[in-house]
Design an enzyme around this catalytic site. Structure first.
Site, PDB file in Angstrom:
ATOM      1  N   ARG A 233       1.603  -0.620  -2.042  1.00 15.42           N
ATOM      2  CA  ARG A 233       0.620  -1.309  -1.195  1.00 15.42           C
ATOM      3  C   ARG A 233       0.200  -2.638  -1.818  1.00 15.42           C
ATOM      4  NH1 ARG A 233      -2.995  -0.254   3.333  1.00 15.42           N
ATOM      5  NH2 ARG A 233      -2.022   1.776   3.668  1.00 15.42           N
TER       6      ARG A 233
ATOM      7  N   GLU B 272     -11.800   0.024   4.203  1.00 13.97           N
ATOM      8  CA  GLU B 272     -11.285  -0.706   3.049  1.00 13.97           C
ATOM      9  C   GLU B 272     -11.239  -2.223   3.210  1.00 13.97           C
ATOM     10  OE1 GLU B 272      -8.074   2.146   0.954  1.00 13.97           O
ATOM     11  OE2 GLU B 272      -7.737   1.822   3.090  1.00 13.97           O
TER      12      GLU B 272
END
Length: 790
Positions: free
Chosen positions: A327, A730
Site C-alpha cells: 500500500r 483513514e
C-alpha cells in the site's frame, strides 16, 4: 470551526425518518462521557476468575539457554503457568504468513517477546510472579535499523516492484535531475484501552472470548487452532473498543490465545490485560520507513521520469507487512501522474516487535516520498510548491493512469484544490507571510497546501466482503448484528441510520448489537476504511430482504400494487390504507412472514495481478486537501500550528457530524505522527519510550488555533457505494502532511529572501521535533553560506 450547518442545509431535501445524511450523535456518546460505556475490563468478573500476565524476553536477539520458573510457580496467588510445551494445537499464529510463535522457548527475536504466561488470583500477583523467572540467554547482535537490514539482506518477505514506461531513460533525458531521501518515524497506536482479553470456558470444551479486537473472526480461528478444537466451539464477543487504529487488527489475537490456554488448563475464566508499558514493549507499531528517489523534470517542475524505493521496517515477523509495504507503493504517487515510473518496496526484518497495521496502512509513508519530491523540485527551481503540485496532478481524460495501471476515475482533486485556495485565502496569506518574515528576525512562518488521494478497499481481494443479520421483533423494534467492530469511529451509528432509512423508521428504534462470531461468521477485520462501505451494504441488503417480504405481504393483504406502498415516518402507506410500522410487523407475524434475514455484500470491480503489478486494487479513491500555516522559532526550533483549513470529499455524507469528527481526529493524529511522537530504542533493542512521560501524543494545545473543516458539497460517490458515500476513516490522516511541508517552508524562510540561493533544499525527517527543526534551520543557513561562497 465546524461547518455542519452548511452541510445540513445541503441535505434538507433528502432527510427522512431514517436519518441518513443527518448529524445525529454517536450511539454511545453519552455513555462514553459519563463512564457508563462497558469495555472488556469493565465486565463483571466470573466466579473464581483468574488474571494473567506474560513473561517476556529481556534481550532483542539470541537464544534461551536455561529457564527456571520454579519461583514463579511457587509465588503467591499463582494457579497455573504455561510455556510453549503446553500448547496442544498450532503454535504459530501468524495472520497471513508464519513467523509469529505464540510463545518462544529457544530463539528470541525482539526485546519483549513472550516466553511464558501466568494465571493468578489477581493482576498484581500475576505481574509480581512473572518477575521471579530466571532465564539465561546467549545474546547475538541485533539488527535494529533499516540500513542494517538492507546491508544484511534481512527481509520478512521478498521485494516487490511496479513500473510503467522507462523511468531510467526519462530521468536521464530530462532537463533537470534530483535525488534525495527521507526517514519517516514509526508511531505508537496509544489507544486509550490497551490490549485485553477475557476468556470463559464453556460446558462443551469451548470458549467464550471477550476481546478488544478489530478482527473477532481471526481471534475465533486462532483460539480454536491453538486449543485444537473446531471453530464452532469458540464464540468471540466484541461490543466496543477504546480505540484500535490498526493495532488490534492482528495483534489482539495472541492475548486471547494465551488467556484461552490458561482458561483451558484451569477451567476458570481468565483475563489478560497488558499494562501500558508492556503493551508498548510487546506490540508492533506503525512501520518506520526510509524512502529514496531519483527524479527528472522540466523547467516547470513537471515530472518526466521517477524512480522510487520505499523501505519499511517490519520488525521480526511478516504480520501484515507485505500488504502494508504494497500500500505504501500504491500511494507513492499520491495525487500526481507519474509518466515513466518505477517503484520498489523492501520489507526489512529487524529485531523489534513486529510492526503492524496503523491508520493508513502504509499509505501515509508512501505519500511522504512524493510530497518530499514535490517540495524538493519547487525549492530547486525557485517555484511555489503549490504550483509544482498543481502542474503534476492527475488529469481527467488523460494523464490519469497510476503506476499499477488503474485509471483514476471521477477525479475532482484539481477542483478541490482551487476551492480550498479561495476559501483559505491561500494567495493572500502567502503574501502576508512574506511580509511577516521580512520584518521578523527570529520567528518565521510557513504555509503549505497538500492533496490526498487514497484508495479504498482491502488490497487482499477476499477481505472485501461482509455479512449482517437483522431481526425485527413484534413490537417493531429492530436488532442488527454485523461483522464490523466499533472502536469509537461511529460505525454502529451509521449502520443504524442505514437500516432505519430502509424501513423508514426512527433511528432510535434500531439497536446495533455486539459483534459476535456466532451471528455473523467469517467477517473481515474492521480496517482499510471499509467498515461502513462493507457492513453498511450488508445490513442494507438484509433490511431490503425483509422489507420486500413486508411489501409482498401488504400487496396480498390489502390488494394493492407494490408501487402503491411506501415506508416513511414510522408508517406504511398501502393504497388507501395507512398503518404504523409496528402494526404492519404484527400483521406480518400472524401471517407467518419471516422477520429475520441475513445480508451479504462483496465489493465489485476490484482485482490485482501481483505478478505483473497491474490491476484495480481500489474500488474508488477518497480525495481531500489541507492548508496548514506554522510559526517557528529559529533560535530554539519550537513551533506552533497556527491555522488549518481542510476540504474533504466524503461523497453524500451518511452523518456529517461523525465524518467531520473523523477528519479532525485523523488530522490531529497525523500531526502527532509527523511532529511529536518519537520512538527510541537503545543499542540493545529495548524500547525506551513506553508511556506518556516519554512518548508525546498531541494535546489540545497542539491543535491549530483556527481549525476550519468543510465537506465537499454536491459530490456523491459515482460508484454504487452505500447511499453514494465515501470512506472517511483513514484518508484524513494524511492531510497532516501539509504541516510537515509548512515546517519545511518556514525553515526555508529562515534565510532572508535577498540572501536566498535557489536550489538549496531544506531537509526534515520525521517526526519533525523542535530538535530536528532547529538542526534543519542551522543546516540550511550553513548550506546557504556555502552556496553563496561558491
Amino acid at each position: 470551526m465546524r461547518k455542519l450547518s452548511d452541510v445540513d442545509k445541503g441535505l434538507k431535501g433528502k432527510k427522512s425518518s431514517g436519518a441518513v445524511g443527518q448529524s445525529i450523535k454517536h450511539e454511545s456518546a453519552e455513555m462514553h462521557v459519563t463512564g457508563k460505556a462497558v469495555y472488556t475490563d469493565d465486565k463483571l468478573e466470573s466466579l473464581g476468575q483468574l488474571h494473567a500476565a506474560v513473561g517476556m524476553a529481556t534481550i532483542a536477539s539470541g537464544h534461551i539457554t536455561a529457564i527456571d520458573l520454579s519461583a514463579v510457580r511457587a509465588a503467591q496467588g499463582v494457579v497455573a503457568v504455561i510455556t510453549l510445551d503446553d500448547i496442544v494445537g498450532h503454535t504459530d499464529i501468524g495472520p497471513v504468513f508464519p513467523g509469529d510463535p505464540i510463545l518462544t522457548k529457544d530463539v528470541v527475536e525482539f526485546y519483549g517477546q513472550a516466553i511464558f504466561a501466568v494465571a493468578a488470583t489477581s493482576h498484581e500477583l500475576a505481574k509480581q510472579a512473572v518477575a521471579l523467572a530466571k532465564i539465561d540467554y546467549q545474546e547475538t547482535t541485533p539488527v535494529l535499523t533499516i540500513e542494517q537490514a538492507l546491508k544484511a539482506k534481512s527481509f520478512v518477505r521478498p521485494p516487490h516492484s511496479m513500473k510503467r514506461g522507462d523511468s531510467a531513460s526519462a530521468i536521464e533525458q530530462a532537463k533537470h535531475q534530483l535525488s534525495g531521501q527521507i526517514a519517516i518515524g514509526g508511531q505508537e497506536h496509544f489507544y486509550l484501552e490497551g490490549q485485553i482479553a477475557s476468556v470463559i470456558p464453556t460446558e462443551d470444551g469451548g470458549m467464550t472470548v471477550y476481546s478488544s479486537s478489530q478482527h473477532p473472526a481471526e481471534v475465533q480461528k486462532l483460539v480454536a487452532e491453538v486449543l485444537g478444537i473446531p471453530f464452532n466451539r469458540v464464540v468471540v464477543d466484541m461490543k466496543r473498543m477504546g480505540g484500535g487504529f490498526g493495532g488490534k487488527e492482528t495483534q489482539a489475537a495472541g492475548w486471547s490465545c494465551l488467556a484461552a490456554v490458561l482458561a483451558n488448563k484451569t477451567q476458570k475464566a481468565v483475563k489478560l490485560r497488558l499494562n501500558r508499558s508492556d503493551d508498548m514493549m510487546m506490540t508492533g507499531k506503525r512501520h518506520p520507513f526510509e524512502n529514496h528517489y531519483q527524479v527528472g523534470f522540466n523547467g516547470q517542475g513537471v515530472i518526466e521520469g521517477i524512480d522510487l524505493t520505499v523501505n519499511g521496517n517490519c520488525g521480526y515477523s511478516p504480520d501484515l507487512s507485505d500488504a502494508i509495504v504494497d500500500r505504501a507503493m500504491f500511494h507513492a504517487d499520491n495525487g500526481y501522474y507519474l509518466d515513466h515510473v518505477s517503484i520498489t518496496g523492501n520489507r526489512c526484518k529487524t529485531n523489534t516487535a513486529s510492526n503492524t497495521a496503523f491508520r493508513g496502512f502504509g499509505g501515509p509513508q508512501g505519500m511522504m516520498i512524493i510530497e518530499c519530491v514535490m517540495d524538493d523540485i519547487a525549492y530547486s527551481l525557485g517555484l511555489d510548491p503549490l504550483a509544482v503540485r498543481k502542474a503534476n496532478l492527475y488529469g481527467t481524460d488523460t494523464r490519469n493512469i497510476t503506476p499499477y495501471h488503474q485509471q483514476v476515475e471521477h477525479n475532482n482533486l484539481a477542483e478541490m484544490i482551487t476551492k480550498l485556495e479561495l476559501s483559505s485565502r491561500y494567495a493572500e496569506r502567502c503574501q502576508e507571510i512574506d511580509d511577516f518574515n521580512a520584518s521578523s528576525k527570529f520567528l518565521k512562518k510557513g504555509i503549505s497546501l497538500t492533496p490526498v488521494k487514497f484508495g479504498i478497499s482491502f488490497t487482499a481481494q477476499h477481505l472485501n466482503q461482509a455479512g449482517a443479520l437483522i431481526n425485527i421483533y413484534t413490537d417493531g423494534s429492530v436488532d442488527v448484528t454485523h461483522g464490523g467492530t466499533e472502536m469509537g469511529q461511529g460505525l454502529h451509528t451509521k449502520i443504524a441510520q442505514i437500516v432505519a432509512q430502509v424501513f423508514g423508521i426512527a433511528v432510535d428504534n434500531v439497536k446495533v448489537s455486539a459483534t459476535r462470531t456466532d451471528k455473523v461468521p467469517n467477517a473481515s477485520p474492521t480496517a482499510a476504511s471499509s467498515g461502513t462501505d462493507l457492513n453498511g451494504k450488508a445490513a442494507q441488503n438484509a433490511a431490503q430482504t425483509i422489507k420486500q417480504r413486508l411489501i409482498d405481504f401488504a400487496v396480498e393483504h390489502f390488494a394493492v400494487d407494490s408501487d402503491d406502498i411506501s415506508f416513511s415516518d414510522d408508517a406504511i402507506d398501502a393504497g388507501q390504507h395507512k398503518l404504523s410500522f409496528v402494526e404492519l410487523v404484527q400483521k406480518a407475524y400472524f401471517a407467518r412472514v419471516s422477520l429475520s434475514s441475513t445480508g451479504f455484500y462483496r465489493t465489485p470491480k476490484i482485482y490485482y495481478d501481483r505478478e505483473n503489478a497491474q490491476g484495480r486494487p481500489f474500488f474508488y479513491f477518497a480525495m481531500g486537501a489541507s492548508v496548514s500555516e506554522v510559526l517557528i522559532d529559529t533560535l530554539t526550533g519550537e513551533y506552533k500550528l497556527l491555522q488549518t483549513d481542510i476540504l474533504h470529499d466524503v461523497g453524500d455524507s451518511l452523518n456529517p457530524a461523525i465524518d467531520i469528527g473523523q477528519i479532525e481526529g485523523g488530522y490531529i493524529q497525523g500531526v502527532g505522527w509527523l511532529t511529536t511522537e518519537e520512538l527510541h530504542w537503545n543499542d540493545k533493542g529495548r524500547l525506551l519510550t513506553t508511556g506518556p512521560a516519554t512518548y508525546k501524543i498531541p494535546a489540545i494545545s497542539d491543535a491549530p488555533k483556527v481549525f476550519n473543516v468543510e465537506l465537499l458539497k454536491d459530490s456523491p460517490n459515482r460508484e454504487a457505494t452505500i447511499y453514494h458515500s465515501k470512506a472517511v476513516g483513514e484518508p484524513p490522516f494524511m492531510l497532516a502532511i501539509s504541516v510537515w511541508s509548512a515546517l519545511r517552508a518556514a525553515i526555508a524562510n529562515a534565510v532572508p529572501v535577498q540572501d536566498r540561493v535557489k536550489g538549496v533544499i531544506p531537509s526534515l525527517d520525521t517526526p519533525a521535533t523542535p530538535e530536528r527543526v532547529l538542526k534543519a534551520v542551522q543546516l540550511i543557513n550553513a548550506q546557504q553560506g556555502i552556496a553563496t561562497d561558491e
